[in-house]
Design a protein around this motif. Sequence first.
Motif, PDB file in Angstrom:
ATOM      1  N   ALA A  26       0.831  -1.208   0.000  1.00  0.00           N
ATOM      2  CA  ALA A  26       0.000   0.000   0.000  1.00  0.00           C
ATOM      3  C   ALA A  26       0.862   1.252   0.000  1.00  0.00           C
ATOM      4  N   THR A  27       1.930   1.243   0.763  1.00  0.00           N
ATOM      5  CA  THR A  27       2.823   2.409   0.824  1.00  0.00           C
ATOM      6  C   THR A  27       3.463   2.676  -0.536  1.00  0.00           C
TER       7      THR A  27
ATOM      8  N   LEU B 100      -6.374   2.914  11.468  1.00  0.00           N
ATOM      9  CA  LEU B 100      -4.980   3.231  11.779  1.00  0.00           C
ATOM     10  C   LEU B 100      -3.997   2.712  10.733  1.00  0.00           C
ATOM     11  N   ALA B 101      -4.292   1.564  10.115  1.00  0.00           N
ATOM     12  CA  ALA B 101      -3.382   1.022   9.096  1.00  0.00           C
ATOM     13  C   ALA B 101      -3.295   1.970   7.897  1.00  0.00           C
ATOM     14  N   SER B 102      -4.424   2.448   7.407  1.00  0.00           N
ATOM     15  CA  SER B 102      -4.405   3.381   6.268  1.00  0.00           C
ATOM     16  C   SER B 102      -3.794   4.712   6.660  1.00  0.00           C
ATOM     17  N   ARG B 103      -4.010   5.127   7.882  1.00  0.00           N
ATOM     18  CA  ARG B 103      -3.401   6.382   8.338  1.00  0.00           C
ATOM     19  C   ARG B 103      -1.879   6.245   8.423  1.00  0.00           C
ATOM     20  N   ARG B 104      -1.383   5.064   8.804  1.00  0.00           N
ATOM     21  CA  ARG B 104       0.071   4.849   8.828  1.00  0.00           C
ATOM     22  C   ARG B 104       0.648   4.967   7.419  1.00  0.00           C
ATOM     23  N   VAL B 105      -0.077   4.437   6.428  1.00  0.00           N
ATOM     24  CA  VAL B 105       0.376   4.564   5.037  1.00  0.00           C
ATOM     25  C   VAL B 105       0.468   6.044   4.666  1.00  0.00           C
ATOM     26  N   ALA B 106      -0.557   6.821   4.996  1.00  0.00           N
ATOM     27  CA  ALA B 106      -0.539   8.262   4.704  1.00  0.00           C
ATOM     28  C   ALA B 106       0.678   8.927   5.345  1.00  0.00           C
TER      29      ALA B 106
ATOM     30  N   LYS C 260       3.515   7.454   6.176  1.00  0.00           N
ATOM     31  CA  LYS C 260       4.745   6.952   5.550  1.00  0.00           C
ATOM     32  C   LYS C 260       5.047   7.625   4.221  1.00  0.00           C
ATOM     33  N   ILE C 261       4.010   8.027   3.485  1.00  0.00           N
ATOM     34  CA  ILE C 261       4.264   8.668   2.191  1.00  0.00           C
ATOM     35  C   ILE C 261       4.442  10.177   2.333  1.00  0.00           C
ATOM     36  N   GLY C 262       4.407  10.670   3.561  1.00  0.00           N
ATOM     37  CA  GLY C 262       4.655  12.087   3.796  1.00  0.00           C
ATOM     38  C   GLY C 262       3.443  12.981   3.698  1.00  0.00           C
ATOM     39  N   ALA C 263       2.239  12.396   3.711  1.00  0.00           N
ATOM     40  CA  ALA C 263       1.028  13.211   3.650  1.00  0.00           C
ATOM     41  C   ALA C 263       0.885  14.017   4.940  1.00  0.00           C
TER      42      ALA C 263
END
Length: 183
Positions: A105-106, A134-140, A142-145
């Motif tokens: 996802a990242t 929380l999983a999708s928020r961690r991806v956000a 990690k990509i610097g959002a």
Amino acid sequence: MSDIFLRAFQKNDAAAFAVIARESAIDADPWMGWCDHQYSEQQALEWFAVCAQERAFQTGYEFGVFDKESGQLLGAAGVNMIDRIHQRGNLSYWVAPRWQGQGIATTVASFLTQYSFTELRLLRVELVIAAANLASRRVADKIGAQLECLARNRLCLNGNSVDAAVYSLIPGEVRAASCLIQA
């Protein structure tokens, strides 16, 4: 993970898409109210038709996420709700349960953000994520959002209004990711 590629859905992806949608329903993913235990190939084909129409109107670009070596469908991701007047779009991503936790996802989210700025010429990419996801928020993260706000009753999931974390990225903030889009 970089051994993945993206491409528009094809009719022959419907069976695999239905399988991973049902798997996600089994895991009781509360963020994906559209999938259930009876998700069918016909529903997948109907979704693919919507994706094709959005692509034709340049309002959305949804992709299947595939393993390069096996060709197996791993999930889906896209830039949708494109607003050409304000040059912005919404980023979404989903990885089937058996492939979660591997950075897919990242990688896809980072790549599609780059794609949004370079190919789609957008000036803003938003991620609107259920606050408790929380999983999708961690991806956000990690990509610097950048987290801009918690918006009350921003999403409707399974018939219930939920708060959402609203993130954004603008050109120059994207972290590099390697991925391939096949025609």
